[in-house]
Design a protein around this motif. Structure first.
Motif, PDB file in Angstrom:
ATOM      1  N   VAL A   1       0.850  -1.198   0.000  1.00 54.20           N
ATOM      2  CA  VAL A   1       0.000   0.000   0.000  1.00 54.20           C
ATOM      3  C   VAL A   1       0.880   1.240   0.000  1.00 54.20           C
ATOM      4  O   VAL A   1       1.715   1.415   0.895  1.00 54.20           O
ATOM      5  CB  VAL A   1      -0.935   0.006   1.228  1.00 54.20           C
ATOM      6  N   LEU A   2       0.699   2.062  -1.016  1.00 53.66           N
ATOM      7  CA  LEU A   2       1.432   3.326  -1.117  1.00 53.66           C
ATOM      8  C   LEU A   2       0.462   4.450  -0.763  1.00 53.66           C
ATOM      9  O   LEU A   2      -0.578   4.605  -1.404  1.00 53.66           O
ATOM     10  CB  LEU A   2       1.956   3.502  -2.540  1.00 53.66           C
ATOM     11  N   VAL A   3       0.802   5.215   0.265  1.00 57.22           N
ATOM     12  CA  VAL A   3      -0.016   6.354   0.696  1.00 57.22           C
ATOM     13  C   VAL A   3       0.787   7.602   0.378  1.00 57.22           C
ATOM     14  O   VAL A   3       1.929   7.742   0.852  1.00 57.22           O
ATOM     15  CB  VAL A   3      -0.295   6.285   2.215  1.00 57.22           C
ATOM     16  N   ARG A   4       0.235   8.509  -0.427  1.00 64.65           N
ATOM     17  CA  ARG A   4       1.069   9.642  -0.810  1.00 64.65           C
ATOM     18  C   ARG A   4       0.276  10.932  -0.968  1.00 64.65           C
ATOM     19  O   ARG A   4      -0.907  10.930  -1.277  1.00 64.65           O
ATOM     20  CB  ARG A   4       1.830   9.335  -2.095  1.00 64.65           C
ATOM     21  N   ASP A   5       1.013  12.009  -0.731  1.00 70.66           N
ATOM     22  CA  ASP A   5       0.484  13.353  -0.928  1.00 70.66           C
ATOM     23  C   ASP A   5       1.576  14.111  -1.671  1.00 70.66           C
ATOM     24  O   ASP A   5       2.599  14.467  -1.082  1.00 70.66           O
ATOM     25  CB  ASP A   5       0.161  14.000   0.423  1.00 70.66           C
ATOM     26  N   GLY A   6       1.378  14.332  -2.960  1.00 79.10           N
ATOM     27  CA  GLY A   6       2.443  14.925  -3.766  1.00 79.10           C
ATOM     28  C   GLY A   6       3.633  13.976  -3.809  1.00 79.10           C
ATOM     29  O   GLY A   6       3.472  12.785  -4.075  1.00 79.10           O
ATOM     30  N   LYS A   7       4.807  14.506  -3.488  1.00 78.19           N
ATOM     31  CA  LYS A   7       6.004  13.664  -3.537  1.00 78.19           C
ATOM     32  C   LYS A   7       6.206  12.847  -2.265  1.00 78.19           C
ATOM     33  O   LYS A   7       6.940  11.874  -2.254  1.00 78.19           O
ATOM     34  CB  LYS A   7       7.247  14.550  -3.747  1.00 78.19           C
ATOM     35  N   ARG A   8       5.564  13.276  -1.178  1.00 75.51           N
ATOM     36  CA  ARG A   8       5.797  12.603   0.102  1.00 75.51           C
ATOM     37  C   ARG A   8       4.934  11.345   0.174  1.00 75.51           C
ATOM     38  O   ARG A   8       3.748  11.372  -0.161  1.00 75.51           O
ATOM     39  CB  ARG A   8       5.463  13.567   1.240  1.00 75.51           C
ATOM     40  N   PHE A   9       5.532  10.257   0.627  1.00 76.11           N
ATOM     41  CA  PHE A   9       4.776   9.002   0.660  1.00 76.11           C
ATOM     42  C   PHE A   9       5.265   8.070   1.761  1.00 76.11           C
ATOM     43  O   PHE A   9       6.375   8.213   2.277  1.00 76.11           O
ATOM     44  CB  PHE A   9       4.884   8.285  -0.695  1.00 76.11           C
ATOM     45  N   ALA A  10       4.397   7.132   2.120  1.00 81.14           N
ATOM     46  CA  ALA A  10       4.779   5.996   2.965  1.00 81.14           C
ATOM     47  C   ALA A  10       4.388   4.724   2.220  1.00 81.14           C
ATOM     48  O   ALA A  10       3.381   4.698   1.504  1.00 81.14           O
ATOM     49  CB  ALA A  10       4.070   6.053   4.313  1.00 81.14           C
ATOM     50  N   LEU A  11       5.198   3.710   2.375  1.00 87.95           N
ATOM     51  CA  LEU A  11       4.940   2.422   1.722  1.00 87.95           C
ATOM     52  C   LEU A  11       4.763   1.348   2.788  1.00 87.95           C
ATOM     53  O   LEU A  11       5.621   1.185   3.660  1.00 87.95           O
ATOM     54  CB  LEU A  11       6.118   2.049   0.809  1.00 87.95           C
ATOM     55  N   LEU A  12       3.626   0.654   2.731  1.00 87.58           N
ATOM     56  CA  LEU A  12       3.383  -0.503   3.596  1.00 87.58           C
ATOM     57  C   LEU A  12       3.696  -1.749   2.774  1.00 87.58           C
ATOM     58  O   LEU A  12       3.013  -2.016   1.783  1.00 87.58           O
ATOM     59  CB  LEU A  12       1.924  -0.515   4.065  1.00 87.58           C
ATOM     60  N   THR A  13       4.713  -2.488   3.194  1.00 88.46           N
ATOM     61  CA  THR A  13       5.155  -3.616   2.354  1.00 88.46           C
ATOM     62  C   THR A  13       4.319  -4.870   2.571  1.00 88.46           C
ATOM     63  O   THR A  13       4.471  -5.832   1.838  1.00 88.46           O
ATOM     64  CB  THR A  13       6.620  -3.978   2.640  1.00 88.46           C
TER      65      THR A  13
END
Ligand SMILES: [Zn+2]
Length: 278
Positions: free
Chosen positions: A207-219
């Motif tokens: 799951v990739l959660v992003r706002d513009g360039k900033r993101f978090a990835l749940l593997t």
């Protein structure tokens, strides 16, 4: 957006599960049970995304029935899981840590959830589904659902944990993301992308959660800790080590990409419950 990391219990598994070598469920299923006695205790994580379009729960952790008194209970576990799986996971869910118990303390009822995303159908990700079955939608990838018929999953993914609930399937589409170049855009605005990383299971969604360039990835379980991608250590639990290795290479690229706020794995022993601002 806010991303809440929730600890929904622990599992005490063979150290081969996170660190290899590969466990062949057909040739040596006994390897699951840590014949050398070496087990590691790992957290079982779920995630809550506070998104402008609604609350999204990613995975569900263990259910209360599996650990009624909040300690490991072999007999209770074997009522929820087939006995070999109960012995494999040794699940434990301390008091107050079931997903609905934690959501309740945050003032959230299951009906408040816009959707529950199941990254894949292994028990440590879906056992808690019974507690949040009244969410607006429950989603799993078509590939995960379909390949659940693959023989190996007979051992891994008991239907009793999810089949009776209104699970909807989503279809991956072509995407620049992931090793399979398939992803599903949850809200149609590319802010939450469910990305196919096959290897641990066929249909697994990171799951990739992003706002513009900033993101978090749940593997999810494509990696078990930063060691997995930093040292390219292929977890021992998976159906295709070659695909697992490709997934780790992709995760490492993402971890090194500008704007990466966090890369989180569901069973990282160094992880801690926290809130990440995206
Ligand atoms: Zn898992």
């Amino acid at each position: 957006m806010k991303l809440h990391v929730l600890f929904c219990g622990t599992m005490q598994v063979s150290e081969a599960v996170p660190n290899g070598p590969h466990i062949d469920l057909f040739r040596s299923p006994g390897a699951l049970l840590a014949p050398g006695g070496k087990r590691v205790t790992l957290p079982v994580c779920a995630y809550l995304i506070e998104h402008p379009r609604g609350l999204v729960l990613v995975d569900t952790g263990w259910c209360r029935d599996i650990s009624p008194a909040g300690v490991y209970d072999a007999r209770a576990a074997a009522k929820v899981l087939p006995a070999p799986l109960a012995a494999f996971y040794r699940p434990c869910l301390p008091a107050g840590m079931a997903v609905h118990e934690q959501l309740g303390r945050m003032g959230i009822s299951p009906r408040d959830l816009a959707c529950v995303v199941l990254t894949h159908l292994d028990p440590d990700h879906v056992a808690g589904l019974r507690h949040v079955k009244d969410a607006g939608r429950i989603l799993v990838s078509e590939d995960e659902y379909y390949w659940n018929a693959r023989t190996v999953y007979r051992y891994r993914q008991p239907w009793s944990l999810w089949m009776e609930y209104p699970v909807q399937r989503f279809y991956y589409k072509g995407s620049p993301l992931g090793t399979n170049r398939w992803a599903y855009d949850l809200f149609g605005d590319e802010s939450v992308m469910l990305i196919n990383l096959p290897g641990h299971t066929d249909g697994l969604a990171a799951v990739l959660v992003r706002d513009g360039k900033r993101f978090a990835l749940l593997t999810s379980d494509a990696a078990f800790s930063p060691r997995s991608w930093q040292e390219q250590i292929v977890p021992g639990f998976g159906y295709d080590p070659g695909l697992q290795r490709r997934a780790l290479q992709w995760i490492r690229e993402m971890a090194e990409t500008e704007g990466c706020a966090a890369v989180l794995s569901s069973h990282d022993p160094a992880a801690a419950p926290c809130v990440i601002e995206i």
